[in-house]
Design a protein around this motif. Structure first.
Motif, mmCIF file in Angstrom:
data_model
loop_
_atom_site.group_PDB
_atom_site.id
_atom_site.type_symbol
_atom_site.label_atom_id
_atom_site.label_comp_id
_atom_site.label_asym_id
_atom_site.label_seq_id
_atom_site.Cartn_x
_atom_site.Cartn_y
_atom_site.Cartn_z
ATOM 1 N N THR A 114 -36.967 -18.218 -47.505
ATOM 2 C CA THR A 114 -36.357 -18.915 -48.634
ATOM 3 C C THR A 114 -35.056 -18.203 -48.965
ATOM 4 N N GLU A 122 -34.128 -22.444 -51.773
ATOM 5 C CA GLU A 122 -33.855 -23.450 -50.754
ATOM 6 C C GLU A 122 -34.452 -23.059 -49.405
ATOM 7 N N PRO A 123 -34.783 -24.066 -48.594
ATOM 8 C CA PRO A 123 -35.154 -23.768 -47.206
ATOM 9 C C PRO A 123 -33.906 -23.371 -46.429
ATOM 10 N N THR A 124 -34.091 -22.721 -45.305
ATOM 11 C CA THR A 124 -32.958 -22.325 -44.485
ATOM 12 C C THR A 124 -32.316 -23.544 -43.832
ATOM 13 N N ARG A 177 -34.131 -27.365 -43.157
ATOM 14 C CA ARG A 177 -33.849 -28.343 -44.221
ATOM 15 C C ARG A 177 -34.330 -29.747 -43.861
ATOM 16 N N TYR A 224 -38.118 -29.861 -43.970
ATOM 17 C CA TYR A 224 -38.571 -29.694 -45.355
ATOM 18 C C TYR A 224 -38.410 -31.000 -46.129
ATOM 19 N N ASP A 225 -37.245 -31.614 -46.026
ATOM 20 C CA ASP A 225 -36.998 -32.859 -46.774
ATOM 21 C C ASP A 225 -37.951 -33.962 -46.332
ATOM 22 N N HIS A 250 -37.212 -17.993 -57.793
ATOM 23 C CA HIS A 250 -37.903 -18.946 -56.919
ATOM 24 C C HIS A 250 -38.397 -18.230 -55.669
ATOM 25 N N LYS A 281 -40.220 -19.922 -52.525
ATOM 26 C CA LYS A 281 -40.493 -21.317 -52.898
ATOM 27 C C LYS A 281 -40.584 -22.240 -51.690
ATOM 28 N N ALA A 282 -39.673 -22.106 -50.733
ATOM 29 C CA ALA A 282 -39.690 -23.013 -49.583
ATOM 30 C C ALA A 282 -40.999 -22.897 -48.812
ATOM 31 N N ASP A 298 -43.910 -24.392 -50.846
ATOM 32 C CA ASP A 298 -43.857 -25.856 -50.820
ATOM 33 C C ASP A 298 -44.416 -26.402 -49.515
#
Length: 584
Positions: free
Chosen positions: A123, A128-130, A134, A137-138, A166, A169-170, A173
């Motif tokens: 993260t 945010e994800p790397t 991304r 993740y999205d 955070h 967080k990534a 999630d």
């Protein structure tokens, strides 16, 4: 010696003592320089080994395969990728034949066809994800993400920094979403802090000891051929020598940015680097801060404390081994108090934490970690040296002046002849194109200029024919134009085809690099259509996001694309490695 080792030895011993079968191959020729007893003993030895190897093969004569395992990673600085390679080797010893790939190379739907998957996800930024995770993740978080079968067994290892709100967080999630979509969690997610070695190792063991993995394990497979590890790494740094430290900022600047040159003489191939790589550097805490902490705590510094590395004095631990700048939830737990997030060690000690023992004090502090800096030199221009561009960190907290540990260590507490522990961390996804004719668009305000100085030096040495366009900016041209002489000279001689400069405090309106991208939208898009590669370096939280938005607006306007079309265009750039970011 393991039980398996004993079994093998027993089988070999039995083979040696027993007479060889009539059809056994003759491993030792009759004219070999051995007497008959020696020949018989050696033939028995090799026959036993041959039998053991043959028994590991299936009916078709091929070695029994390990169970397929997919390892996916999201990495910004290279750590998650490195751990994934280690995980692949370990998996082979536990009966799994593993492959590794970036998270963005798979879709959630593709996971349904996989039976065992392990994910190592970092993260960064504001939770945010790397960049290379991304897309996955999205898609995973989308409302229309497909359901996953229970037969998909997974586990997640997260990499993060607990000083950020955070934290991990990534990874959290991804872990929660996979379970919510129906996949089976084999082992609980582990959220690693900056000192990740032990938590990662514990997670790795827990995964392969989990019932779902033990039951599915096949035969042990040969470890894949990996690149030889260098002699110098995070845990075994090379002691480099400071050659020069000079301030790049002009008088009156609100910042102080230093150019640092370090000799790597004696490091040899183990410190070889390429333009785009990163230098890991071990700082030392300020002795004045250590004295202040000792005074506030009432300790002498000579007390013995125990760390994972072994016993040492409290003073040595505070000076070289522990992070004095960050209060984490683990700190509050160890000290039995609740210092606020805007708090450092000294603040906590000065606000009533006066009952600590020396051991309790160090138990609440996390290990000091190396800092990673983009290398700002070409190894072919500066043989045996590495250059850095480092902005000193200064700020105020609770009414007291504070400063960055590593940046001021380099800028204020080291001088030519001084020593510093360093190692090279390869950047797998931020390197020059193989084709020297590829045009480059480089966007690096402030200290983000670092890798692009290296890029330009390297391409100049190589006589590259590709054009170069550099976007640089800061507050004031007079005081903050880093490497002004070099950049101006490159522009005048044509090495830099275009030099776009943005000064946010020199005019009525604040001008940033993203504004210049949109101002020259048509030319920017022409370069893209001509095959240019985009590189962005610098602050992830604001600059990189603003630059990305500007690039997308340029593409949409110049190509006449809607949002979906722009997304597809940018995705194609990323897949072709024509849009790369070194952001932090």
């Amino acid at each position: 010696m393991t039980e398996q080792d004993m079994t093998i030895l027993d089988r070999v011993a039995k083979a040696i003592s027993a007479p060889p079968p009539a059809d056994a191959p003759d491993f030792i020729p009759a004219d070999a320089p051995f007497d008959e007893d020696q020949r018989q003993w050696l033939n028995g030895l090799f026959a036993g080994l041959h039998a053991i190897a043959s028994s590991a093969k299936g009916a078709g004569g091929e070695a029994e395969a390990g169970t397929a395992l997919t390892i996916l990673y999201g990495s910004q600085s290279g750590t998650a990728e490195s751990l994934s390679k280690d995980l692949r080797k370990f998996a082979g010893t536990r009966g799994f034949d593993a492959t590794i790939a970036e998270l963005d190379t798979v879709t959630p739907a593709a996971l349904a066809e996989i039976r065992h998957v392990l994910i190592v996800a970092a993260t960064f930024g504001e939770g945010e994800p790397t960049d290379n995770a991304r897309g996955f993740y999205d898609a995973l978080m989308a409302e229309d993400a497909p359901a996953l079968p229970e037969s998909l067994v997974f586990s997640v290892c997260g990499l993060g920094d607990s000083s950020y709100p955070h934290f991990n967080k990534a990874a959290r999630d991804i872990d929660e979403r996979l379970a919510a979509l129906g996949a089976t969690r084999a082992a609980a997610m582990v959220a690693c802090d900056v000192a990740y070695d032990d938590p990662y190792a514990e997670w790795r063991t827990a995964v392969f000891d989990a019932e779902a993995f033990v039951q599915a394990a096949g035969a042990a497979v040969a470890a894949p051929v990996e690149e030889a590890k260098p002699a110098f790494d995070k845990n075994h740094p090379f002691i480099g020598t400071i050659l020069d430290v000079r301030c790049l900022s002009g008088g009156g600047s609100a910042k102080r940015v230093n150019h640092v040159e370090i000799s790597l003489a004696g490091g040899g191939a183990d410190l070889a680097y390429e333009a785009g790589d990163v230098l890991g550097l071990w700082p030392i805490n300020d002795a004045a801060e250590v004295r202040a902490i000792l005074e506030a705590s009432g300790f002498l510094g000579s007390e013995t404390v125990s760390l994972k590395t072994g016993p040492t004095t409290l003073r040595a631990a505070l000076l070289k081994m522990l992070d004095l700048a960050v209060i984490t939830p683990a700190t509050a737990e160890a000290w039995g108090c609740a210092p606020g997030p805007d708090c450092q060690v000294l603040d906590a000690l000065l606000t009533g934490v006066d009952w600590l023992t020396p051991q309790t004090l160090v138990d609440g502090l996390r290990p000091l970690q190396p800092r990673l800096y983009s290398i700002s030199s070409s190894p072919n221009r500066h043989a045996g040296e590495v250059h850095l561009t480092v902005g000193e960190v200064h700020y105020e907290l609770n009414g007291l002046p504070r400063k960055g540990v590593a940046s001021t260590f380099l800028g204020q507490r080291l001088s030519p002849g001084g020593s510093v522990g360093v190692y090279v961390q390869k950047s797998a996804h931020f390197h020059l194109p193989i084709d020297d004719a590829t045009p480059l668009i480089m966007i690096g305000p402030g200290t983000g200029i670092a890798p692009f100085r290296a890029f330009i030096e390297e391409r100049e040495v190589r006589g590259a024919s590709g054009k170069h366009w550099l976007f640089f900016g800061d507050q004031h041209e007079a005081t903050d134009f880093l490497y002004a002489d070099e950049m101006t000279a490159w522009a005048e001689q044509g090495t830099l085809s275009k030099l776009s400069l943005a000064w946010s405090r020199d005019g009525k309106d604040k001008v940033y690099v993203q504004h210049l991208i949109e101002r020259d939208a048509e030319t920017f898009f022409e370069w893209l259509e001509a095959g240019a590669a985009i590189y962005v370096c610098g602050d992830a939280s604001r600059m990189a996001a603003d630059v990305d938005a500007a690039i997308r607006r340029v593409i949409g306007r110049c190509a006449g694309l809607d949002e979906a079309g722009v997304d597809a265009y940018v995705d194609a750039l990323k897949k072709a490695h024509r849009y790369q970011r070194d952001v932090y």
